[in-house]
Motif scaffolding. Sequence first.
Motif, mmCIF file in Angstrom:
data_model
loop_
_atom_site.group_PDB
_atom_site.id
_atom_site.type_symbol
_atom_site.label_atom_id
_atom_site.label_comp_id
_atom_site.label_asym_id
_atom_site.label_seq_id
_atom_site.Cartn_x
_atom_site.Cartn_y
_atom_site.Cartn_z
ATOM 1 N N ALA A 13 6.979 -2.541 -1.925
ATOM 2 C CA ALA A 13 5.547 -2.545 -1.580
ATOM 3 C C ALA A 13 5.327 -3.326 0.048
ATOM 4 N N ASN A 14 6.082 -4.145 0.310
ATOM 5 C CA ASN A 14 5.894 -4.925 1.623
ATOM 6 C C ASN A 14 6.320 -4.100 2.771
ATOM 7 N N ILE A 15 7.620 -3.666 2.541
ATOM 8 C CA ILE A 15 8.033 -2.870 3.644
ATOM 9 C C ILE A 15 7.395 -1.633 3.944
ATOM 10 N N GLY A 16 7.008 -0.921 2.816
ATOM 11 C CA GLY A 16 6.300 0.394 2.867
ATOM 12 C C GLY A 16 4.915 -0.036 3.452
ATOM 13 N N THR A 17 4.350 -0.735 3.020
ATOM 14 C CA THR A 17 2.829 -0.933 3.559
ATOM 15 C C THR A 17 2.827 -1.468 4.993
ATOM 16 N N GLY A 18 4.045 -2.240 5.426
ATOM 17 C CA GLY A 18 4.295 -2.587 6.725
ATOM 18 C C GLY A 18 4.210 -1.355 7.617
ATOM 19 N N HIS A 19 5.218 -0.566 7.155
ATOM 20 C CA HIS A 19 5.341 0.994 8.060
ATOM 21 C C HIS A 19 4.166 1.482 8.100
ATOM 22 N N ALA A 20 3.309 1.520 7.059
ATOM 23 C CA ALA A 20 2.267 2.491 6.841
ATOM 24 C C ALA A 20 1.174 1.688 7.847
ATOM 25 N N THR A 21 1.116 0.655 7.776
ATOM 26 C CA THR A 21 0.104 -0.084 8.502
ATOM 27 C C THR A 21 0.118 0.043 9.952
ATOM 28 N N THR A 22 1.418 0.023 10.392
ATOM 29 C CA THR A 22 1.740 0.408 11.911
ATOM 30 C C THR A 22 1.219 1.808 12.218
ATOM 31 N N ALA A 23 1.860 2.842 11.345
ATOM 32 C CA ALA A 23 1.590 4.056 11.667
ATOM 33 C C ALA A 23 -0.081 4.462 11.872
ATOM 34 N N TYR A 117 6.500 4.675 2.733
ATOM 35 C CA TYR A 117 7.016 4.078 1.634
ATOM 36 C C TYR A 117 8.138 4.873 1.415
ATOM 37 N N LEU A 118 8.204 6.223 1.205
ATOM 38 C CA LEU A 118 9.600 7.201 1.136
ATOM 39 C C LEU A 118 10.621 6.823 2.240
ATOM 40 N N ASN A 119 10.384 6.677 3.631
ATOM 41 C CA ASN A 119 11.227 6.230 4.626
ATOM 42 C C ASN A 119 11.698 4.768 4.225
ATOM 43 N N ALA A 120 10.881 3.675 3.710
ATOM 44 C CA ALA A 120 11.400 2.378 3.543
ATOM 45 C C ALA A 120 12.348 2.348 2.221
ATOM 46 N N LEU A 121 12.131 3.454 1.310
ATOM 47 C CA LEU A 121 12.839 3.461 0.297
ATOM 48 C C LEU A 121 14.425 4.185 0.650
ATOM 49 N N ALA A 122 14.104 5.059 1.384
ATOM 50 C CA ALA A 122 15.423 5.874 1.854
ATOM 51 C C ALA A 122 16.222 4.827 2.650
ATOM 52 N N ALA A 171 -13.338 -3.487 3.819
ATOM 53 C CA ALA A 171 -12.347 -3.457 2.926
ATOM 54 C C ALA A 171 -12.209 -2.396 2.332
ATOM 55 N N ILE A 172 -10.505 -1.846 2.656
ATOM 56 C CA ILE A 172 -10.414 -0.514 2.245
ATOM 57 C C ILE A 172 -9.283 -0.710 1.055
ATOM 58 N N GLU A 173 -9.472 -0.199 0.076
ATOM 59 C CA GLU A 173 -8.405 0.022 -1.081
ATOM 60 C C GLU A 173 -7.592 1.038 -1.219
ATOM 61 N N GLY A 174 -6.383 0.903 -1.306
ATOM 62 C CA GLY A 174 -5.443 1.994 -1.663
ATOM 63 C C GLY A 174 -4.481 1.674 -2.729
ATOM 64 N N ASN A 175 -4.108 2.860 -3.421
ATOM 65 C CA ASN A 175 -3.051 2.836 -4.553
ATOM 66 C C ASN A 175 -2.099 3.632 -4.026
ATOM 67 N N ILE A 176 -0.625 3.131 -4.090
ATOM 68 C CA ILE A 176 0.362 4.270 -3.805
ATOM 69 C C ILE A 176 0.967 4.227 -5.334
ATOM 70 N N ILE A 177 1.199 5.438 -5.826
ATOM 71 C CA ILE A 177 1.710 5.700 -7.015
ATOM 72 C C ILE A 177 3.049 6.165 -6.737
ATOM 73 N N PHE A 178 4.055 5.569 -7.562
ATOM 74 C CA PHE A 178 5.411 5.862 -7.202
ATOM 75 C C PHE A 178 6.089 6.461 -8.432
ATOM 76 N N LEU A 179 6.430 7.789 -8.502
ATOM 77 C CA LEU A 179 6.966 8.321 -9.953
ATOM 78 C C LEU A 179 8.291 9.147 -9.535
ATOM 79 N N PRO A 180 9.299 8.300 -9.399
ATOM 80 C CA PRO A 180 10.435 9.163 -9.586
ATOM 81 C C PRO A 180 10.936 9.454 -10.924
ATOM 82 N N ASP A 181 11.593 10.605 -10.797
ATOM 83 C CA ASP A 181 12.270 11.165 -12.126
ATOM 84 C C ASP A 181 13.216 10.089 -12.560
ATOM 85 N N GLN A 182 13.299 9.911 -14.151
ATOM 86 C CA GLN A 182 13.739 9.005 -14.754
ATOM 87 C C GLN A 182 15.423 8.627 -14.226
#
Lengths: 197, 159
Positions: A13-23, A117-122, A171-182
């Motif tokens: 969440a931290n890393i992905g949000t960091g990347h997203a905020t920069t972008a 988020y995907l890039n952070a995870l990758a 204030a802007i609210e955003g929700n990232i939903i992460f749904l990897p295959d099990q």
Amino acid sequence: MNEAKLDFLKELANIGTGHATTALSQMLSGKLFQLVVPEARLIPFNEAANYVGGLEQVIVGIFIVISGDVGGHMAFLLPYDSAMVLVRLLTGDESGEMNELALSALQELGNIMITSYLNALAKMTQLLMAPSIPGIAVDMAGAVWESVLAGAQVVNEVTVIRTEFFADGKAIEGNIIFLPDQADFEKIARILGLGEM
Amino acid sequence: MVELFVNMGQICSLKTEGILTTVGLGSCVGVALYDSAAKVGVMGHIFLPKSRDNDPDALPGKYADTGIPAMIDEAVRLGAQRSRLQAKLAGGANLFPNLNVNSVSIGEQNVTAVKDHLSKHRIPISGMDVEGSHGRKMRFFVQNGVVTVTAIGKEPIEI
């Protein structure tokens, strides 16, 4: 869900949000996005429907299919009001209408959020994850939510990363939903040494 | 008048009067079962077509294959007769049509599964507003069997 896994989601969440905020800041040509520490949560299926506002409240949902070493889905959900603030900042359109331009701006914004988020995870896992083109829906929260969950065939619980930021004093609210295959969630867990999912 | 809200996977029922409502049907299918003589109404909010091994504790109403029989049982429990039951359906939309170009959408699969299971139990469908790409709100008035469906920014329609 053990501590290690929750920690992993918080880190994501931290890393992905960091990347997203920069972008996003770049996309908004330097308009400041002040970030609140994002919150990662695991929500049981039965409570998921009530998570993003009231079921009948209109929200915007951007949905992406992930393929590669990890298969799954990711979504970015935001309240209508938050979406319209972003549209105004992105396009300069003050009309407040959800027109083609607004939809395409939001689609691109969702795409950037999700791929951040995907890039952070990758990077964390060294696994390949490729996003599809984004789908977008502006509809009742309940309808968007259940379509995302059903599309990803999620039946037990769902990971939500909630972020809040500020643009133009709003204030802007955003929700990232992460749904990897099990099976692929287990692959991620193994690589990161998190134990059984 | 009482209004019960039926969330994903739930089955709710009323007798004589009251409203059964599901808000925010996307790819899910809302099913209203009605016996007009007994004034028994049952509503389900079906999430996916078929139950699965990795979800043993699921409510029966979550899946079409377990949900339809459970709804019929509930109607009978409240005094309905199987032979008088009729069904109305709403939902089964595909909110992200550009992501489903090569396969049948979940919404469509849900509609097909619900129809199949209703037909297996010889329950006729008397009204329907399904598929498309928009969400729906469904309200079922148990005193007369009227079902209304509303999309965002639209007036309710009766099915």
